[in-house]
Each structure stands twice: as C-alpha cells, then as structure tokens.
Design a protein around this motif. Structure first.
Motif, short mmCIF file in Angstrom:
data_model
loop_
_atom_site.label_atom_id
_atom_site.label_comp_id
_atom_site.label_asym_id
_atom_site.label_seq_id
_atom_site.Cartn_x
_atom_site.Cartn_y
_atom_site.Cartn_z
N SER A 1 0.84 -1.19 0.00
CA SER A 1 0.00 0.00 0.00
C SER A 1 0.88 1.25 0.00
N ALA A 2 0.54 2.18 -0.88
CA ALA A 2 1.31 3.42 -0.94
C ALA A 2 1.23 4.21 0.36
N ALA A 3 0.18 3.96 1.14
CA ALA A 3 0.01 4.71 2.39
C ALA A 3 1.17 4.51 3.34
N PRO B 1 1.33 5.96 -8.57
CA PRO B 1 1.56 6.92 -9.65
C PRO B 1 0.29 7.60 -10.12
N TYR B 2 -0.86 6.96 -9.90
CA TYR B 2 -2.11 7.59 -10.31
C TYR B 2 -2.36 8.86 -9.49
N ALA B 3 -2.17 8.77 -8.18
CA ALA B 3 -2.37 9.93 -7.32
C ALA B 3 -1.34 11.02 -7.60
N PRO C 1 1.02 16.64 -1.67
CA PRO C 1 2.15 16.17 -0.85
C PRO C 1 3.21 15.44 -1.68
N TRP C 2 3.42 15.90 -2.93
CA TRP C 2 4.31 15.18 -3.85
C TRP C 2 5.43 16.07 -4.37
#
Length: 468
Positions: free
Chosen positions: A75-77, A304-306, A450-451
């Motif tokens: 999970s990216a989280a 990568p979608y977010a 946040p990227w």
C-alpha cells in the motif's frame, strides 16, 4: 476508497490501481483476492473488505490461487504516512518482528507493545505478529516455487520458528501443503533441482502499481553508481542494475532489470506489472529484508495515479508528467550509506569503499565490496562533517531505519556540524523516502503537496534547475 460501495465498484471493474490498497474476501468460497482478480465478480452481499492480507487471513480466508493477492505491491500509504502505523508497517516489512519480536518493534517506535498491538489492530485489522506471519507465508511461497531448497530449509529461511508452525501457516493461508504449493508453481518458474538456489540465485518479480518510468530511475542509478558496490550494464532500455547489500544475517548481490517484462523489449515506461530481479544471498533468512530494501530503492510501492493526477493539473508540470508517466522518486537500499554518499560526493564515496569497505569473499562482475559501515568510518575518520555524521549513525543519535521518525531524523541531521541544509534535504528525500521535500529556501506551489519530491524529480529529468 474508504466506503465499501466504492471498493465494490473497483472489484467489479477489476481495477488494478487498488491492488494492495485493500483486499476483498468472498464468504461463500472462503477465498480473499486483490481487486483486479480475473475471477467472476461475487455478489455484493457475499463480499467483505480488509485493509491487509493479514486481516483477511486472520478472519479465516485463504489466498486466491488465480490472482495471488500476497504478491501485490505494498500500500502506498505506508510509504507516505509518517505516523505510528506507517512507521510500523515499514519496520515489519524490513523484518524487525522476525528478528527482534514485538518488543523490539515497540521500542523502535517509542511505544509499549500493548499500544502498538492496539493501534495496528484497530487500523489494519491485524496486530504485528499476524502482519509478520503473512509476510513469512509470502516469503515461503516464493522460496518453494522458485528454489529447490528442501522444505525444512525453506521454513527456517522464511522466518518460522518451527516446521510445524510453517506447515500450519501454509495450509491456513494457501489451503495447500508446502509440497502441493511447490507443485503449483508455473512450469517456467520451477527449480531445476534441489541445489538450484545457491548457484542461480532467487528470481523475483518486484510488483509495482500502474506505469513505471524505468528510464529515469536507471539513468539516476547509473549516474550515482559507486564502483565496487554498484554497476549498471547494458544499453539504455535494456540495462541491468547490480549492487551489493549488507543485511542482518549476511550479505547479498542484487540484480534488477530495466527491461519491461510484459513486452520483452526495452522501453521508457512499463505499463504496469513488475521489475524482474534476482538475489544471491549468503543467508536465506535475509530474503524478505532484501526485497523490501530494493522496493524502497526503486520506489515500487508508490501510487503513480495519485501523483500524476495532482502534478499533472499544474500548468508547469503537466507536459512533464505527460512525457514521463509513472515517474518515481527513488529511495535508498541502505539509508546510512545514502547519507554518507550525499555528504561525501561520488569521488570521495568511491575512495571510502576502496579504503574501508568489506571485500566480498568472491567478486561478482564489477562488484567487489560492501559499503563501509558507519561505525567503521567513524573510527577511521572521526573528524569533520563526515565523522560527525557517521558517529551519530553508529551510536544511534541519528536513526534512519525503515521506521524512523522523519521529522526527528531531519532535526538531528540539521544539528550536525558541517552538514548544510541542501544536503539534509537530499538525505530526507532519499534515505527517509519522504515524498514531500522542497529545496531549502524554495517556495513551491502548495498544489504540488504532498508530492513535491516527485515534482522536483520531474524538473530534474527535464533538465530544469531546482526552484529557488
């Protein structure tokens, strides 16, 4: 995807974007799956959702044989979050529970074991023991299906305390005995014989979510490679990155291919799937830790979608995102090593390897050394900024392991004499895998949060200077 109706729609559409972000189980079959499972979509009233594979296993569901939900990206989280749950998940992934138990995990987080158990169970549906158990089961499946090791050796290499515990877990998770699970391996991946593993290494598929712009990652790794510790060979689009790793029980040589496995050809962007890798380990107990460190280096658990949706909405970044979909912000296989390299620079880092690095028992191509440990460097060269950094790493005043508190580590970095703000920002971005770091003094648009680390990577890949 917090409400269950939205999750069910993702399951109905077999949306791979959410693989690893949640799992669903079917009460009528007793099986749990990833959202993109190709099986017939179950009826809504038969479906239950879980935040982790361990939670599904703890409720009595076994892993689907078709979609292999244990092999999804993380999970990216857990990469993004800086709270206790995020730090705990990174530490569990690094094998801390297997090596130090729940007490060791709790000590690293600064909480009691009971508090960690309560918080993880409330948020993830499973405590640290169950989460580590799920990870051990996945490691065991990989070893069973890609090596010829005797089953008893697989059990202990995967981290199980006994063969009985191993057998019970494999049956519970996969509804197969270890022997049956080995027989289920795809024919192309079956080991040639019982002695295949030590000589051939362990082949792996390092899964990633969505597009992966491999070219930028391999360009950076080639540019930064420290001779003796790393090498990048082959033409662009078909390169092989190899490096040595120092691990808790021994060492390893890891190799990761740039080539997109789905097409069999080189290319800038993988559309989705995995990176092919191979690990040569001196101690198989380090398999899980080595895999997790490669995943952090290659930023394989990112979403990568977010990232692309947020940055692609900015007029300045939109053409850069369109040119490099799925661009990643690489991390570090060894945070302490990355910090030393960021401070020392490439030429000095190569000298440190030659003078103080541990020599491999047998060279592997151009790989001859392990990067020197902080304690070795602190004893050999105690003066200046490098001495201050390595001493802080060696005595624990500066912690940068998988579960480190990013803010605390950054403050400790800034307090070190001779370490400037720009170098500290690089270390925070890479060694601490912070997705939202801005250069010192730069005013970046809030819409990049946040990227911001990814935004800067886009600018650098396009040859644009960092904002000031």
């Amino acid at each position: 995807m917090k409400d269950e109706d939205s999750r069910y729609e993702a399951v109905r559409s077999r949306d791979a974007r959410f693989d690893g972000e949640f799992f669903f189980a079917v009460e009528t079959t007793g099986v749990y799956c990833r959202p993109s499972c190709p099986a017939v979509t179950p009826k809504r009233h038969n479906v239950r959702f879980f935040p982790t594979a361990a939670a599904a296993q703890g409720s009595g569901f076994r892993a689907c044989r078709r979609c292999r939900p244990d092999a999804v990206p993380g999970s990216a989280a857990w990469d993004v979050r800086a709270d206790v749950a995020g730090r705990a998940m990174r530490l569990i992934g690094d094998g801390i529970v297997d090596r130090e138990g729940v007490a060791g995990l709790a000590a690293r987080l600064g909480y009691s074991a009971r508090q960690v158990q309560r918080q993880l169970t409330a948020e993830l549906g499973a405590g640290p023991v169950a989460l580590a158990r799920a990870q051990r089961a996945h490691t065991a499946r990989v070893l069973l299906q890609t090596t010829g090791l005797p089953i008893t050796q697989v059990a202990f290499a995967a981290g199980f305390a006994s063969v009985r515990q191993f057998n019970d877990t494999i049956r519970a998770v996969y509804a197969r005995t270890p022997t049956e699970l080995r027989a289920d391996a795809p024919r192309a991946g079956r080991p040639a014989g019982r002695t295949a593993a030590p000589s051939a290494g362990i082949p792996l598929r390092l899964a990633h979510r969505g597009p992966y712009h491999a070219t930028t990652v391999f360009d950076l790794l080639a540019e930064e490679a420290v001779p003796g510790v790393e090498e990048v060979t082959g033409p662009p689009g078909d390169r092989l990155y190899r490096r040595t790793l120092r691990l808790p029980h021994g060492s390893a040589v890891a190799a990761v291919a740039e080539r997109a496995p789905a097409s069999g050809r080189g290319g800038a962007t993988h559309p989705g799937g995995w990176l092919d890798a191979r690990l040569h380990l001196t101690d198989l107990r380090d398999l899980t830790t080595a895999v997790q460190r490669l995943r952090r280096l290659f930023d394989l658990d990112a979403d990568p979608y977010a990232v692309d949706a947020r940055l692609g909405a900015d007029p300045r970044l939109a053409p850069l995102v369109a040119a490099r979909p799925g661009l990643r912000s690489p991390g570090a296989a060894d945070p302490g090593e990355l910090a030393v390299r960021a401070l020392a620079g490439p030429g000095r880092a190569a000298e440190l390897v030659r003078r103080y690095g541990k020599t491999l028992d047998a060279p592997s191509g151009g790989l001859t050394h392990l990067f020197p440990e902080p304690a070795v460097l602190a004893g050999a060269e105690p003066g200046g900024a490098l001495g201050a950094l390595t001493t802080a790493l060696a005595d624990g005043a500066l912690r940068m392991d998988a579960g480190a508190d990013r803010d605390e580590a950054y403050r400790a970095l800034r307090d070190l004499p001779g370490l400037d703000a720009r170098t500290a920002a690089v270390i925070r971005t890479r060694a601490l895998a912070d997705p939202d770091v801005a250069p010192p003094g730069a005013e970046l648009p809030d819409t990049w949060r946040p990227w911001r680390s990814y935004a800067l990577r886009h600018l650098r890949a396009a040859g644009e200077p960092d904002p000031r």
